[in-house]
Each structure stands twice: as C-alpha cells, then as structure tokens.
Design a protein around this motif. Structure first.
Motif, short mmCIF file in Angstrom:
data_model
loop_
_atom_site.label_atom_id
_atom_site.label_comp_id
_atom_site.label_asym_id
_atom_site.label_seq_id
_atom_site.Cartn_x
_atom_site.Cartn_y
_atom_site.Cartn_z
N PHE B 104 0.81 -1.21 0.00
CA PHE B 104 0.00 0.00 0.00
C PHE B 104 0.85 1.27 0.00
O PHE B 104 1.93 1.32 0.58
CB PHE B 104 -0.90 0.01 1.24
CG PHE B 104 -2.06 -0.94 1.14
CD1 PHE B 104 -1.89 -2.28 1.42
CD2 PHE B 104 -3.31 -0.49 0.73
CE1 PHE B 104 -2.95 -3.17 1.33
CE2 PHE B 104 -4.37 -1.37 0.64
CZ PHE B 104 -4.20 -2.70 0.94
N GLY B 105 0.28 2.29 -0.63
CA GLY B 105 0.88 3.61 -0.57
C GLY B 105 0.52 4.31 0.72
O GLY B 105 -0.18 3.76 1.56
N PRO B 106 0.97 5.56 0.90
CA PRO B 106 0.78 6.28 2.16
C PRO B 106 -0.62 6.86 2.34
O PRO B 106 -0.96 7.29 3.44
CB PRO B 106 1.82 7.39 2.09
CG PRO B 106 1.98 7.63 0.63
CD PRO B 106 1.83 6.30 -0.03
N GLY B 107 -1.42 6.90 1.29
CA GLY B 107 -2.79 7.39 1.41
C GLY B 107 -2.95 8.85 1.04
O GLY B 107 -2.01 9.65 1.10
N THR B 108 -4.17 9.19 0.63
CA THR B 108 -4.58 10.58 0.36
C THR B 108 -5.83 10.85 1.18
O THR B 108 -6.82 10.13 1.06
CB THR B 108 -4.90 10.78 -1.13
OG1 THR B 108 -3.72 10.63 -1.90
CG2 THR B 108 -5.48 12.18 -1.36
N ARG B 109 -5.75 11.88 1.99
CA ARG B 109 -6.94 12.27 2.77
C ARG B 109 -7.71 13.30 1.97
O ARG B 109 -7.21 14.40 1.71
CB ARG B 109 -6.54 12.83 4.13
CG ARG B 109 -7.74 13.21 5.00
CD ARG B 109 -7.30 13.59 6.40
NE ARG B 109 -6.72 12.46 7.12
CZ ARG B 109 -7.44 11.55 7.78
NH1 ARG B 109 -8.76 11.63 7.79
NH2 ARG B 109 -6.83 10.58 8.43
N LEU B 110 -8.93 12.97 1.58
CA LEU B 110 -9.78 13.85 0.79
C LEU B 110 -10.98 14.29 1.60
O LEU B 110 -11.68 13.47 2.17
CB LEU B 110 -10.26 13.14 -0.48
CG LEU B 110 -11.24 13.92 -1.35
CD1 LEU B 110 -10.55 15.13 -1.98
CD2 LEU B 110 -11.83 13.04 -2.44
N THR B 111 -11.18 15.58 1.66
CA THR B 111 -12.34 16.15 2.34
C THR B 111 -13.17 16.90 1.32
O THR B 111 -12.65 17.79 0.63
CB THR B 111 -11.91 17.10 3.47
OG1 THR B 111 -11.08 16.38 4.40
CG2 THR B 111 -13.13 17.64 4.20
N VAL B 112 -14.44 16.55 1.23
CA VAL B 112 -15.36 17.23 0.32
C VAL B 112 -16.34 18.03 1.17
O VAL B 112 -17.09 17.47 1.98
CB VAL B 112 -16.12 16.22 -0.56
CG1 VAL B 112 -17.01 16.98 -1.55
CG2 VAL B 112 -15.15 15.31 -1.31
N THR B 113 -16.29 19.35 0.98
CA THR B 113 -17.12 20.23 1.83
C THR B 113 -18.40 20.66 1.11
O THR B 113 -18.51 20.53 -0.12
CB THR B 113 -16.34 21.48 2.22
OG1 THR B 113 -15.98 22.19 1.03
CG2 THR B 113 -15.07 21.11 2.98
#
Lengths: 112, 113
Positions: B104-113
């Motif tokens: 696995f990669g380190p991840g992307t934190r996505l926030t949709v407002t």
C-alpha cells in the motif's frame, strides 16, 4: 452474507506480554487469510498470510492460527513491543481473484 | 511503502468539483488497486487494474472512474465530488493477481465540503 469481522475493537497489553488479536469470518470458500498492520498516518502493511488448507503459520514474532471448524482466525504477537502499537486488520480473499475483504480493524495499545 | 507514492497527500474540495488522485509506482507491478478507508468499514475496493488500459470495478465503484495509460500510474477520478466521498484513499500494488500480496501507498486524505 460474506463478512470478515473482529471480536474486539481495542486491545491493551503490557510491553513484553503476548498479544492475541481475533477475527471471525463467514465464507468457507476463501482461499487465503491475511493480517495487515496499519500505523497511524500510513498505509496497511502486510504481516503474514495463511492458506485455507493450513492451521498454523509462523513468522518473525507472529503466528497466525486458522480454525476452520469455527471460522476463526487469530494473530499472536510474541513479546509485544511499543512498535507493535497499531491497527491490525484481518482480511480474506474470495473467489481466487482480485477481491480482498477487510475487517474493520483492532487497535492494539502497548503499555510501557 | 514499497516504491508507491500518492498525490496529493491531502486535499479539500467543494461538492460538485472534479478531483483526480494519482498513484505512482516504481516496482513495475502489473496490478494496481484503489481503496477507500472509512471508520467502521475497513478498506473497500473501488477499482483495480490488471494491466495498461485494463481496469475493472470493485465493491464501491459508483461515482469513481479510473485510468491507467502507463504501468507505473493509476489515476482515480471523482467526476463530481460528493460529501460521501470524504475518505482516506489508498493505492495498492501487487505483482500478480493474488490480491493478498498487496503493498500500500501512504494514502490521500480527501475532504469534500
């Protein structure tokens, strides 16, 4: 339905003690069962796997046990260290293809 | 993280906007995967790829599309982001089709407002 779940969401152990993390599964047709470790802010890291025709497999300080009679999987960590603090996921592959189903995870706390 | 990078690592976007996440690997592995991770759900497969231009849907593919024009890159696109797509997205790779050998990669934190 098919599911992979965990008995305990949180486990706290003393440094040096052995840890046992449990997991239940429901699909008898799964090919492999896998344990992943995820540290805070990182991606999951493969720890160890076990094929469905095995009962036990050992790695470095870890042992995975598979009890097909009661559909139960466990991860044993010997001499738990602070670096073992993480979330542990069990997972299973189904259908021999590209599908891995993950459990919700158990958080392991190691007390110094 | 086994030669896997994800970009961006963090992103905040508004509902209705398009978003593309990138996964780049240097391992020359044939198989690539996109997962989302949400509290109480563990990791759920969105899409996967078994070669250049070869992709297929996973468990939670609605609202997502993917593309793979090169072995090393796997893009995940949210055509019109919704708040329900707020999550941490992980890319994974594997050398063969047995998905238990994933890295696995380190991840992307996505926030949709």
């Amino acid at each position: 339905g098919e599911s992979v779940g965990l008995h305990l969401p949180t486990l706290s152990v003393q440094e040096g003690d052995n840890s046992i993390i449990n997991c239940a599964y429901s699909n008898s047709a799964s090919d492999y069962f896998i344990w992943y470790k995820q540290e805070s802010g990182k991606g999951p890291q493969f720890i160890i796997d076990i094929r469905s025709n095995m009962d036990k497999r050992q790695g470095q300080r870890v042992t995975v046990l598979l009890n097909k009679t009661v559909k139960h999987l466990s991860l044993q960590i010997a001499a738990t260290q602070p670096g073992d603090s993480a979330v542990y996921f069990c997972a299973e592959t189904q259908g021999g293809g590209f599908k891995t189903i993950f459990g919700a995870g158990t958080r392991l706390f190691v007390k110094a | 993280d086994a030669g896997i990078t994800q970009s961006p690592r963090h992103k905040v976007t508004e509902t209705g906007t398009p978003v593309t996440l990138r996964c780049h690997q240097t391992e020359n592995h044939r198989y690539m995967y996109w997962y989302r991770q949400d509290p109480g759900h563990g990791l759920r497969l969105i899409h996967y790829s078994y070669g250049v231009k070869d992709t297929d849907k996973g468990e939670v593919s609605d609202g997502y599309s993917v593309s793979r024009s090169k072995t090393e890159d796997f893009l995940l696109t949210l055509e019109s982001a919704t708040s329900s797509q707020t999550s941490v997205y992980f890319c994974a790779i594997s050398e063969n089709g047995l998905s238990y050998e994933q890295y696995f990669g380190p991840g992307t934190r996505l926030t949709v407002t």
